[in-house]
Design a protein around this motif. Structure first.
Motif, PDB file in Angstrom:
ATOM      1  N   ALA A  88      46.848 -44.816  10.425  1.00 49.69           N
ATOM      2  CA  ALA A  88      47.554 -44.385   9.202  1.00 49.69           C
ATOM      3  C   ALA A  88      46.887 -44.942   7.952  1.00 49.69           C
ATOM      4  CB  ALA A  88      49.003 -44.835   9.248  1.00 49.69           C
ATOM      5  N   ALA A  89      46.505 -46.251   8.025  1.00 51.42           N
ATOM      6  CA  ALA A  89      45.812 -46.849   6.886  1.00 51.42           C
ATOM      7  C   ALA A  89      44.516 -46.128   6.596  1.00 51.42           C
ATOM      8  CB  ALA A  89      45.562 -48.333   7.154  1.00 51.42           C
ATOM      9  N   LYS A  90      43.805 -45.814   7.704  1.00 45.51           N
ATOM     10  CA  LYS A  90      42.551 -45.088   7.533  1.00 45.51           C
ATOM     11  C   LYS A  90      42.814 -43.712   6.951  1.00 45.51           C
ATOM     12  CE  LYS A  90      38.361 -43.716  10.010  1.00 45.51           C
ATOM     13  NZ  LYS A  90      38.357 -42.357   9.529  1.00 45.51           N
ATOM     14  N   ALA A  91      43.932 -43.082   7.515  1.00 49.38           N
ATOM     15  CA  ALA A  91      44.271 -41.757   6.993  1.00 49.38           C
ATOM     16  C   ALA A  91      44.651 -41.840   5.511  1.00 49.38           C
ATOM     17  CB  ALA A  91      45.416 -41.167   7.818  1.00 49.38           C
ATOM     18  N   GLN A  92      45.428 -42.931   5.189  1.00 44.63           N
ATOM     19  CA  GLN A  92      45.810 -43.111   3.781  1.00 44.63           C
ATOM     20  C   GLN A  92      44.595 -43.323   2.901  1.00 44.63           C
ATOM     21  OE1 GLN A  92      48.842 -42.774   2.460  1.00 44.63           O
ATOM     22  NE2 GLN A  92      47.965 -43.115   0.413  1.00 44.63           N
ATOM     23  N   ALA A  93      43.697 -44.188   3.442  1.00 42.53           N
ATOM     24  CA  ALA A  93      42.465 -44.432   2.683  1.00 42.53           C
ATOM     25  C   ALA A  93      41.671 -43.155   2.516  1.00 42.53           C
ATOM     26  CB  ALA A  93      41.627 -45.508   3.362  1.00 42.53           C
ATOM     27  N   ASP A  94      41.610 -42.402   3.643  1.00 41.65           N
ATOM     28  CA  ASP A  94      40.884 -41.132   3.565  1.00 41.65           C
ATOM     29  C   ASP A  94      41.567 -40.181   2.580  1.00 41.65           C
ATOM     30  OD1 ASP A  94      39.113 -42.093   5.399  1.00 41.65           O
ATOM     31  OD2 ASP A  94      40.037 -41.102   7.142  1.00 41.65           O
ATOM     32  N   ALA A  95      42.945 -40.203   2.648  1.00 38.18           N
ATOM     33  CA  ALA A  95      43.684 -39.323   1.736  1.00 38.18           C
ATOM     34  C   ALA A  95      43.466 -39.735   0.286  1.00 38.18           C
ATOM     35  CB  ALA A  95      45.176 -39.363   2.082  1.00 38.18           C
ATOM     36  N   THR A  96      43.511 -41.089   0.058  1.00 37.80           N
ATOM     37  CA  THR A  96      43.276 -41.587  -1.308  1.00 37.80           C
ATOM     38  C   THR A  96      41.881 -41.210  -1.781  1.00 37.80           C
ATOM     39  OG1 THR A  96      44.793 -43.436  -0.937  1.00 37.80           O
ATOM     40  CG2 THR A  96      43.230 -43.629  -2.769  1.00 37.80           C
ATOM     41  N   ALA A  97      40.906 -41.446  -0.861  1.00 37.53           N
ATOM     42  CA  ALA A  97      39.528 -41.096  -1.213  1.00 37.53           C
ATOM     43  C   ALA A  97      39.404 -39.606  -1.482  1.00 37.53           C
ATOM     44  CB  ALA A  97      38.574 -41.529  -0.096  1.00 37.53           C
ATOM     45  N   GLN A  98      40.130 -38.843  -0.601  1.00 31.64           N
ATOM     46  CA  GLN A  98      40.084 -37.393  -0.796  1.00 31.64           C
ATOM     47  C   GLN A  98      40.725 -36.987  -2.116  1.00 31.64           C
ATOM     48  OE1 GLN A  98      38.478 -35.287   1.143  1.00 31.64           O
ATOM     49  NE2 GLN A  98      38.978 -33.563  -0.201  1.00 31.64           N
ATOM     50  N   GLN A  99      41.891 -37.685  -2.431  1.00 27.80           N
ATOM     51  CA  GLN A  99      42.567 -37.392  -3.692  1.00 27.80           C
ATOM     52  C   GLN A  99      41.686 -37.747  -4.880  1.00 27.80           C
ATOM     53  OE1 GLN A  99      45.425 -35.832  -4.158  1.00 27.80           O
ATOM     54  NE2 GLN A  99      45.181 -35.957  -6.388  1.00 27.80           N
ATOM     55  N   GLN A 100      41.031 -38.944  -4.774  1.00 26.01           N
ATOM     56  CA  GLN A 100      40.126 -39.354  -5.848  1.00 26.01           C
ATOM     57  C   GLN A 100      38.975 -38.383  -5.991  1.00 26.01           C
ATOM     58  OE1 GLN A 100      38.704 -43.337  -5.438  1.00 26.01           O
ATOM     59  NE2 GLN A 100      37.506 -43.261  -7.334  1.00 26.01           N
ATOM     60  N   ALA A 101      38.460 -37.995  -4.807  1.00 24.27           N
ATOM     61  CA  ALA A 101      37.361 -37.031  -4.842  1.00 24.27           C
ATOM     62  C   ALA A 101      37.828 -35.714  -5.454  1.00 24.27           C
ATOM     63  CB  ALA A 101      36.805 -36.817  -3.431  1.00 24.27           C
ATOM     64  N   THR A 102      39.089 -35.331  -5.050  1.00 23.35           N
ATOM     65  CA  THR A 102      39.639 -34.086  -5.610  1.00 23.35           C
ATOM     66  C   THR A 102      39.811 -34.198  -7.122  1.00 23.35           C
ATOM     67  OG1 THR A 102      40.801 -33.654  -3.539  1.00 23.35           O
ATOM     68  CG2 THR A 102      41.563 -32.474  -5.508  1.00 23.35           C
ATOM     69  N   THR A 103      40.367 -35.388  -7.566  1.00 24.30           N
ATOM     70  CA  THR A 103      40.536 -35.612  -9.009  1.00 24.30           C
ATOM     71  C   THR A 103      39.198 -35.581  -9.721  1.00 24.30           C
ATOM     72  OG1 THR A 103      42.501 -36.961  -8.574  1.00 24.30           O
ATOM     73  CG2 THR A 103      41.446 -37.195 -10.743  1.00 24.30           C
ATOM     74  N   GLU A 104      38.225 -36.313  -9.118  1.00 21.28           N
ATOM     75  CA  GLU A 104      36.893 -36.332  -9.721  1.00 21.28           C
ATOM     76  C   GLU A 104      36.292 -34.940  -9.757  1.00 21.28           C
ATOM     77  OE1 GLU A 104      34.700 -39.136  -7.488  1.00 21.28           O
ATOM     78  OE2 GLU A 104      35.650 -40.906  -8.405  1.00 21.28           O
ATOM     79  N   ASN A 105      36.518 -34.195  -8.672  1.00 20.44           N
ATOM     80  CA  ASN A 105      35.994 -32.835  -8.639  1.00 20.44           C
ATOM     81  C   ASN A 105      36.666 -31.972  -9.708  1.00 20.44           C
ATOM     82  OD1 ASN A 105      34.247 -33.396  -6.548  1.00 20.44           O
ATOM     83  ND2 ASN A 105      35.657 -32.739  -4.929  1.00 20.44           N
ATOM     84  N   ALA A 106      38.040 -32.173  -9.815  1.00 19.18           N
ATOM     85  CA  ALA A 106      38.761 -31.407 -10.843  1.00 19.18           C
ATOM     86  C   ALA A 106      38.267 -31.757 -12.238  1.00 19.18           C
ATOM     87  CB  ALA A 106      40.262 -31.670 -10.725  1.00 19.18           C
ATOM     88  N   ALA A 107      38.076 -33.101 -12.464  1.00 19.83           N
ATOM     89  CA  ALA A 107      37.548 -33.525 -13.769  1.00 19.83           C
ATOM     90  C   ALA A 107      36.163 -32.957 -14.002  1.00 19.83           C
ATOM     91  CB  ALA A 107      37.532 -35.048 -13.844  1.00 19.83           C
ATOM     92  N   ALA A 108      35.365 -33.003 -12.932  1.00 12.85           N
ATOM     93  CA  ALA A 108      34.015 -32.461 -13.057  1.00 12.85           C
ATOM     94  C   ALA A 108      34.060 -30.968 -13.358  1.00 12.85           C
ATOM     95  CB  ALA A 108      33.220 -32.740 -11.784  1.00 12.85           C
ATOM     96  N   VAL A 109      35.010 -30.287 -12.674  1.00 15.77           N
ATOM     97  CA  VAL A 109      35.153 -28.853 -12.908  1.00 15.77           C
ATOM     98  C   VAL A 109      35.597 -28.587 -14.349  1.00 15.77           C
ATOM     99  CG1 VAL A 109      36.491 -26.810 -12.292  1.00 15.77           C
ATOM    100  CG2 VAL A 109      35.566 -28.283 -10.495  1.00 15.77           C
ATOM    101  N   ASN A 110      36.612 -29.416 -14.795  1.00 10.38           N
ATOM    102  CA  ASN A 110      37.074 -29.251 -16.181  1.00 10.38           C
ATOM    103  C   ASN A 110      35.961 -29.525 -17.170  1.00 10.38           C
ATOM    104  OD1 ASN A 110      39.663 -28.587 -15.345  1.00 10.38           O
ATOM    105  ND2 ASN A 110      40.395 -30.704 -15.438  1.00 10.38           N
ATOM    106  N   THR A 111      35.223 -30.619 -16.882  1.00 10.27           N
ATOM    107  CA  THR A 111      34.091 -30.945 -17.757  1.00 10.27           C
ATOM    108  C   THR A 111      33.072 -29.827 -17.761  1.00 10.27           C
ATOM    109  OG1 THR A 111      34.418 -33.307 -17.334  1.00 10.27           O
ATOM    110  CG2 THR A 111      32.272 -32.619 -18.221  1.00 10.27           C
TER     111      THR A 111
END
Length: 625
Positions: A88-111
């Motif tokens: 679960a921790a790994k999944a959470q970490a993966d989810a957080t990383a995925q969320q961060q990556a998604t946010t970064e991707n969204a920011a990158a897309v917006n930029t």
């Protein structure tokens, strides 16, 4: 969990012992004997206890086995839980990383989208700028605002004018009005109206400007055709000469200091803002008459001035300007043996006008009697009346001025200092006592111009009061008279003008002016008891009698009508309408009506005639853009 199982097993064992003890200690009551079949014998107590022990031991062993199994299951569950928690921790970490990556991707897309939008906008702006620059370049080539020559800009200007004037009493003055020569009612010219058409007020100008690190250098020239030459006439060619109006050079520093020299509008003349030398910034009345309006304070003459712009709301300046004496005027009864010298008609071979005429000269006739035959010979000596007399001046006129632009209106205050000199001779021979006398004239003036009613109406008031200030008044009444001892006496004068300008539309202006120039009396009594000076007149009795003309082309003024000018007043009303006003220039038409009169000082009987003029002007002009 093991402790709980062990506790449960001990409790079960204790309960079994208690039950066994109760069964062994309290045997049942003996049954009634009866005849019955013989039953098999019961097992012994030891056997029962042993069986019970074995049973308990089996249960305990089962419980231990269950406990051991449960321990194993617990460990497995704990391991599974740990594994699940880790997963679960790994999944959470993966989810957080995925969320961060998604946010970064969204920011990158917006930029990226913003960048793309900016690029599109920049591309459109660049295209528009290139288009505008191309149009500007095309416009500058086809119709440039300025011309470029060796690093400087040249801006031509001016206008071409077709104008007319009608007066109900003739002055012979063309488009400009000779205010101090308006004829009295009995004068020959007063019985004739006059009409003139002229293009002579057409104007040409050129501004040259060069910018350097420390400021801006400027040169300006402006001319019209209101000059006259010896061949000028209204007969056929109408060839009037080009006339110098304004010619000056200027250095304007970045610090706000400005140095200007040449022929300019006098520093005493009102400007629309600051202390500008530009002709377009001079607040002249909007008249068609190039002599403007009575009461307007102005000259155009040589000057050198230094001005300082303190901020956008104030400026100060000082100037030295070319002097000239108007006069001396009045009638003079000098003391015996007094004579004086103050001016010259200009030196032959020099650049001042030395031309003269004897048609209006001062002539003296003397009689000489000869002994031979007893005949008498008459000799007439005439002193020519020169076209122009130049004062021999000791110093330039000095003017100081301050201008204020506080955000509502424009305000000015100024002072003028002048010096008048003549050379006085006391005696009738070469051994006469001779000396120079210098008198000072001074004046103070000011002006204001304010916008009213949402800038639809401009109100202007200006004036000058002092001694020896006649030259700066619009009517050019005299500066000085002469006392009996030959010394100059500067005359008190007042010039004042009120202006209203109504901007009905961006193309239609209506203007109204009223003003006047006044000169006071200066009366003296000489050593013989004779009264004279400026404003003294024995009689104006001849002012009501029309004289015969001096010749067929020269009107005559009434005799015994020699009073000097007291004041000139004028009211004007007119409009300007722009048919076109834009990048191709300005095409405008104007009409002006003026009512003016001049008065002379009354004679001893109190009679003072008045010369009155009703005048109409029209103008049709094209201004260069």
């Amino acid at each position: 969990m093991n402790l709980k199982l062990r506790t449960a097993a001990a409790a079960l064992l204790a309960a079994s012992f208690v039950g066994t003890y109760a069964y062994a200690g309290e045997p049942p009551a003996p049954a009634k004997k009866q005849a019955a079949a013989k039953k098999p014998a019961k097992p012994a107590v030891e056997e029962q206890i042993d069986a019970l022990r074995k049973e308990l031991q089996g249960q305990i062993d089962g419980l231990k086995t269950d406990l051991a199994n449960k321990d194993v299951q617990l460990k497995q569950a704990q391991q599974s839980a740990a594994d699940a928690q880790s997963a679960a921790a790994k999944a959470q970490a993966d989810a957080t990383a995925q969320q961060q990556a998604t946010t970064e991707n969204a920011a990158a897309v917006n930029t990226l989208q913003s960048t793309v939008t900016d690029l599109k906008s920049n591309a459109v702006s660049i295209a528009a700028t290139i288009s505008d620059e191309n149009q500007a370049i095309k416009k500058s080539i086809e119709s440039p605002n300025t011309l470029h020559y060796k690093g400087i800009t040249l801006a031509p200007g001016g206008f071409m004018a077709a104008e007319t004037v009608w007066r109900n009493h003739a002055t012979g003055g063309d488009i400009p009005t000779a205010f101090t020569a308006m004829p009295f009612a009995a004068a020959d010219a007063s019985h004739l109206s006059e009409f003139y058409g002229s293009a002579r007020q057409s104007r040409i100008s050129l501004m040259a400007e060069g910018k350097v690190d420390w400021g801006t250098m400027r040169g300006y020239v402006e001319a019209d055709f209101l000059g006259t030459g010896t061949s000028s006439n209204n007969n056929q060619s109408n060839s009037y000469v080009l006339r110098q109006r304004v010619v000056w050079a200027q250095a304007a520093l970045n610090s706000g200091w400005t140095f200007s020299g040449g022929q300019m509008w006098s520093l005493a003349t009102e400007t629309k803002k600051g202390l500008s030398t530009l002709s377009g910034d001079v607040a002249t009345p909007q008249t068609i008459d190039p002599n403007y309006n009575a009461g307007f304070v102005w000259t155009r003459q040589y000057g050198f001035r230094v001005t300082k712009t303190l901020n956008k709301m104030a400026a100060i300046g000082i100037g030295a300007e070319n002097p000239q004496v108007l006069g001396p005027a009045g009638s003079f009864n000098l003391n015996p043996w007094i004579s004086y010298l103050w001016g010259t008609p200009g030196a032959n071979g020099g650049n001042y006008n030395a031309a003269g005429s004897t048609s209006n000269s001062s002539c003296t006739t003397t009689a000489t009697t000869t002994t031979t035959g007893g005949t008498t010979t008459y000799t007439t000596t005439c002193i020519p009346s020169y076209l122009t007399t130049y004062g021999i001046n000791p110093a330039p006129d000095l003017i100081v001025k301050a201008a204020f632009d506080p955000g509502w209106g424009h305000y000015e205050v100024f002072g003028i200092g002048r010096w008048f000199r003549d050379r006085i001779y006391s005696g009738s021979t070469a051994a006469a006592y001779k000396y120079n006398d210098t008198e000072m004239g001074a004046g103070v003036g000011g002006s204001l111009r304010v916008p009213l009613f949402a800038k639809k109406l401009d109100l202007g008031v200006k004036g000058l009061w002092g001694t020896g200030m006649g030259r700066y008044g619009n009517s050019t009444i005299a500066d000085v008279t002469v006392r009996p001892d030959g010394k100059f006496s500067p005359l008190h004068s007042l010039s004042a003008l009120g202006t209203l300008e109504y901007h009905a539309t961006p193309r239609f202006d209506i203007y109204a002016n009223y003003g006047g120039d006044y000169v006071g009396k200066s009366i003296y009594v000489n050593s013989a008891g004779k009264t004279d000076g400026y404003g003294w007149n024995e009689s104006n009795s001849g002012c009501t009698v029309e004289p015969l003309p001096t010749n067929s082309s020269t009107p005559a003024a009434p005799g015994s009508c020699s009073g000097v000018n007291r004041d000139v007043q004028e009211g004007t009303l007119g409009y300007w309408y722009d048919f076109y006003k834009g990048p191709k220039g300005r095409l405008r038409q104007g009409l002006q009506y003026s009512y003016a009169f001049r008065e002379i000082w009354a004679d001893k009987a109190g009679y003072a005639p008045k010369g009155i003029e009703n005048m109409f002007w029209t103008s049709f002009r094209y201004y260069l853009p």
